[in-house]
Design a protein around this motif. Structure first.
Motif, short mmCIF file in Angstrom:
data_model
loop_
_atom_site.label_atom_id
_atom_site.label_comp_id
_atom_site.label_asym_id
_atom_site.label_seq_id
_atom_site.Cartn_x
_atom_site.Cartn_y
_atom_site.Cartn_z
N GLU A 1 0.14 -0.10 1.38
CA GLU A 1 -0.97 -1.25 1.13
C GLU A 1 -0.86 -2.50 2.16
O GLU A 1 -1.93 -2.86 2.63
N LYS A 2 0.16 -2.63 2.22
CA LYS A 2 0.44 -3.85 3.36
C LYS A 2 1.07 -3.72 4.52
O LYS A 2 1.33 -4.59 5.28
N GLN B 1 11.25 -9.74 1.67
CA GLN B 1 10.25 -9.59 0.83
C GLN B 1 10.09 -8.64 -0.29
O GLN B 1 9.23 -8.43 -1.18
N PHE C 1 3.87 -0.46 -1.33
CA PHE C 1 3.77 -1.64 -0.49
C PHE C 1 3.49 -1.34 1.14
O PHE C 1 2.94 -2.04 1.62
#
Lengths: 672, 308
Positions: A93-94, A102, A90
């Protein structure tokens, strides 16, 4: 002589009344359950401060979800590798998490795991200025007993039953850290009967130095480990996935396990090197001027006899470790140490202690491995001691979205001799004379249903100290947890432990024949946890234990017995500053053999796993008060009452009467 | 482990303690046995109370929605909305001269509830009375709790008298619309009775499930510190608007119970009987005057047949 029993003790009633009508945890429920599941396996009262430390340190100082390194995140107890990978993925990627919430978006994380993770992870607005950050803490604890055992009253021990513990820790920008511990056990005279300290400094990027009392945690614990480790508990996967933490300052109250000297760590690229040397004085039972029978472990120095065993032998250790990796996902390590003793270990009991370490020296060397990829993990360690004995442990874990599986095999030869290891097994960490295979499973059948189970088969291929024959045993546990709604959870746990034993039953004493029997312990436990409101939580538990003996060709039904426990527990957090926890327990067992255990809330740093037997009740109240951020005060009062008994305990530890009342208080100061 | 008090085979052992005045008749013999057994073990405060509770084998800790709950779980009392008075009478095992009766009353005071319970066990030479005062309250309709103080006095002609004060606590929680849980503790402070006898300490924990609006199932664990734990199971089925039938079973010692309740507003008449392997059957009655209703903790108690 029967001691007069106190009258209604209305003050206590009122106190309990207030607490039952109001009561709460010093800790969040998710965290609490997690700790209990790991620590209830230890079937005795111990102060495994270090185990708890690891968990509570995270709670006090959560990791930054966006910036913590993979190595740091790996240290979060019970974090499955697939979850770790998902978090890292995560971030890759983000970029980063906007908030801890989240995490819930990740399919790998269910609601109960999230409840737990939110207690150990935070999203910090910006990088904290670590360079100037100073953290310091001080903990003082005193405990005593209202009903002192005879030994404390008749002068058998040097002082009363009060126990005093002081510990300080200091950390400057994660570059320099230091700690000191002073402890006096009940009956001991000196406040510094146990005194430990360490200073640890990061010299350059890859070099660290530690001076003072320390421990080395490496590999799977076959060569070197501290005095504590997790063993089988209601959490079937976590204890298997051992994460070694390398060299660490030692501030545990286990008195004869610290290494004392200098340790250094140098890291260059993918290589890491540990070097250490230690010279420590250990308690021992002397045999003659040059010989000792055994190394002492109780750590008590309460009278002349016990003081005569203090620091009798000196142990000198030199050792080192090389770590290499990761090569793709493989890490390797090799560890060795040699030890010499100022007196010869010469246990004359060759019958019961045939393979015990003898002589004035020993060395142990081993290598370990770890490989992790796509939810799969393989790890293990092999070691050999000076005697030629070999120990091997090898395991694998599979961690997928809904299932976690752990397999572990161990083979510790009877002549593998190591005084500094601690590895998975049936013998409290001992790494000698045991073979076994363990299978653990955690299955999230649905959002609301979780199944935990393990099965362990083991054997002691040579006689043990108490048992004159090689023996077999097995251990099975299954725990079903069902969430009915956000607030209500029901748990059903069954456990069966079977082990061969050589027994001579009282009825047969005239004959004087010992026979091999199988002792089976079956436990069933039903528990529910209910969150009544944000402030109030209640729990009820009922547990029954049945012990049966199976003889070969003989009926032993009359030897079987049962134990029973029922408790109600209430926790109350009226404000962030105040927390209360109270419990009332009724227990009823035929004898000590069918005893029941209960894991209790205690002062931070203490683990209380109390064995309850005979008929009686127990209740306690634990109070936490947090007047300002840097100060926390704790107090606990407990009463154990045994119906129809005139004494509790035996020998010098016997209390005249049927009440055992204890109190303790603790002050925690924190500067950060 | 010892066996349970009044229900127990232990009653069959002739004790070596005070005899009553007329040991000639069987009933007086049994009376002596019962009283002495109870006396030597502290007192008779764990005698079963309330015909509705008895009919369900004593599984009342998670229901506790009549005035008689003052003897079982003071936490449940706040489920009542009006004033309620209940009288209970039992003749243990049909013994002559032995009378066991209770009176319970409960009144609302603003958001709270004050309740009173009186028990009396008597025979010519022996008498035992207890007075319980309880205070009950609820928290957000999710937690019902109560605290009680029980004063007890016993007297045997020729042997003097003795008294004691004990503290009682009770909790009741609706866990869902159909499911409730209750727990209570008696004599948490371990008061003693007489010169060196403990009053019984009891911890109870149980659940009640309204399987359908007409059918209530209850399960309870009852632990007196001196005796084996009892597992109790009870059922109540509202067969008609005004008639509820009940049954139950329990162990230590094994026993079966049954009974019914008639709702003749504002009176409620409950009848129960139970069997004892050695001592035979006992019949009992409760008469309740209810002015007001029940504000049930969850749905579990809405369906309490004769209680509506």
């Amino acid at each position: 002589m029967k001691r007069p029993i106190s009258r209604p003790s209305l003050a206590h009633c009122a106190l309990l009344g207030v607490c039952l009508a109001t009561c709460g945890p010093a800790v969040l429920p998710a965290q609490q359950n997690f700790e209990e599941k790991l620590l209830e396996a230890e079937e005795d009262d111990s102060e495994q401060s270090q185990l708890l430390e690891q968990i509570s340190a995270l709670r006090d100082q959560p990791l930054d979800l966006n910036r913590a390194s993979k190595q740091k995140l790996e240290m979060i107890p019970n974090l499955a590798s697939n979850v770790l990978d998902a978090i890292l993925q995560f971030r890759k990627e983000k970029g980063k998490f906007r908030s801890v919430r989240q995490l819930e978006e990740l399919p790998e994380i269910n609601s109960s795991l999230f409840e737990y993770l939110r207690t150990v992870l935070v999203v910090a607005p910006k990088r904290l200025d670590a360079k100037r950050r100073v953290r310091a803490s001080w903990r003082s604890r005193a405990s005593g007993r209202r009903d002192e055992p005879t030994g404390y009253q008749d002068g058998s021990y040097a002082s009363g039953s009060e126990k005093i513990y002081n510990r300080g820790k200091f950390n400057l920008a994660d570059r320099v850290s230091a700690g000191i511990l002073l402890e006096k056990d009940a009956g001991e005279k000196r406040l510094d009967d146990l005194a430990l300290f360490f200073v640890r400094a990061k010299l350059t990027q890859g070099a660290e130095l530690l001076i003072g009392d320390f421990q080395m945690q490496v590999g799977q614990g076959l060569v070197l480990w501290g005095p504590y480790g997790f063993s089988k508990g209601s959490n079937p996967v976590h204890p298997v996935r051992k994460r070694a933490r390398g060299m660490r300052g030692y501030l545990s109250v286990d008195e004869n396990a610290a290494l004392h000297g200098i340790a250094a760590r140098i890291a260059v690229g993918r290589l890491g090197l540990h070097l250490f040397t230690s010279k420590s004085s250990i308690d021992a039972t002397p045999l003659s001027e040059e010989d000792i029978r055994s190394l002492g472990t109780s750590g008590f120095h309460r009278n002349a006899n016990e003081l005569a065993m203090k620091d009798v032998v000196e142990e000198t250790i030199v050792g080192g470790r090389i770590e290499a990796g990761p090569f793709r996902r493989l890490r390797l390590g090799a560890t060795a140490y040699g030890s010499t003793y100022s007196k010869r270990l010469a246990d004359p009991d060759f019958e019961r202690n045939h393979f015990k370490l003898r002589g004035d020296r020993n060395h142990v060397a081993g290598f370990d491995w770890r490989y992790e990829h796509a939810g799969m993990g393989f790890f293990g360690e092999a070691a050999r001691s000076r005697s030629g004995g070999i120990a091997l442990i090898s395991g694998a874990t599979l961690e997928l979205q809904r299932i976690r599986l752990a397999i572990l095999v161990r083979d510790y030869q009877r002549d593998f001799q190591n005084l500094h290891g601690f590895a998975f097994g049936e013998q409290g960490g001992a790494t000698q004379n045991e073979r076994g295979a363990y299978l653990g499973l955690q299955f999230h059948a649905s959002k609301t249903t979780t199944v935990n189970a393990y099965y362990d088969v083991y054997a002691f291929p040579w006689r043990t100290y108490l048992q004159p024959l090689p023996l077999h045993g097995n251990d099975f546990m299954a725990l079903l947890e069902q969430k009915f709604n956000r607030d209500l959870m029901l748990g059903l746990r069954v456990r069966q432990k079977s082990r061969e034993e050589v027994q001579d039953f009282p009825a047969d004493q005239a004959v004087g024949v010992e026979e091999l029997v199988v002792r089976t312990q079956r436990q069933i436990r039903l528990q529910f946890d209910y969150r009544l409101s944000k402030e109030i939580r209640v729990r009820g538990r009922v547990e029954a234990t049945r012990i049966t003996y199976t003889g070969f060709g003989r009926d032993l039904d009359d030897q079987s017995e049962t134990g029973f426990l029922l408790y109600q527990d209430l926790r109350f957090n009226p404000s962030p500053k105040i927390a209360l926890a109270a419990r009332l327990t009724f227990f009823d067992t035929k004898s000590f053999d069918s005893r029941v255990y209960q894991y209790e809330n205690d002062l931070p740093g203490l683990v209380t796993n109390r064995a309850l037997f005979d008929q009686g009740t127990r209740w306690y109240v634990l109070l936490k008060y947090h007047p300002v951020k840097s100060v926390a005060l704790y107090a606990k009062y407990s009463e154990l009452f045994k119906e129809g008994e005139t004494t509790i305990g035996s020998g010098r530890d016997a209390i005249i009467g049927n009440l055992d009342r204890r109190f303790s208080a603790q002050l925690d100061l924190q500067l950060r | 482990m010892k066996a349970s008090c009044l229900w127990s085979p232990r009653l069959l052992q002739v004790p070596d303690t005070p005899h009553t005045k007329h040991p000639s008749t069987t009933s007086t013999f049994w009376l002596a046995v019962i009283l002495v057994a109870n006396f030597t073990s502290g007192n008779a405060s764990d005698l079963p109370t309330g015909a509705r509770a008895i009919a369900m084998a004593g599984t009342y800790v998670a229901l506790a929605n009549t005035a008689e709950a003052v003897f079982h779980n003071p936490g449940g009392l706040n489920q009542l909305s009006g004033t309620e008075v209940a009288i209970f009478y039992q003749k243990p095992f049909g013994l002559e001269d032995v009378n066991w009766g209770t009176l319970a009353a409960s009144v609302p005071i603003r958001d709270y509830r004050a309740s009173l319970g009186l028990t009396t066990l008597s025979n010519g030479s022996y008498s035992e009375q207890a007075l319980t005062l309880a205070w009950s309250q609820q928290y957000k309709r999710r937690l019902y709790y109560g605290i009680g103080v029980r004063y007890k006095r016993l007297k045997i002609d020729g042997y003097g008298s003795s008294s004691s004060v004990g503290l009682e606590l009770g909790l009741l929680m609706p866990l869902s619309t159909k499911f409730s849980w209750g727990a209570s503790a008696q004599n948490v402070g371990r008061s003693q009775f007489g010169s060196d006898e403990q009053m019984p300490q009891i911890l109870r924990s149980g659940v009640a499930l309204a399987a359908t609006p007409e059918l209530v199932l209850a399960l309870e664990i009852f632990k007196d510190v001196r005796f084996d734990e009892e597992v109790r199971f009870g059922v109540e089925y509202r067969a008609l608007q005004q008639l509820a039938v009940r049954a139950g079973m329990a162990n230590h010692p094994d026993r079966l119970t049954a009974g019914f309740g008639l709702d003749l507003k504002p009176f409620i008449l409950d009848y129960a009987f139970f069997t004892h392997n050695d001592l035979g059957a006992t019949h009992q009655l409760s008469l309740t005057f209810r002015f007001g209703g029940v504000r049930p903790a969850g749905q579990a108690t809405k369906s309490d047949g004769a209680e509506q």
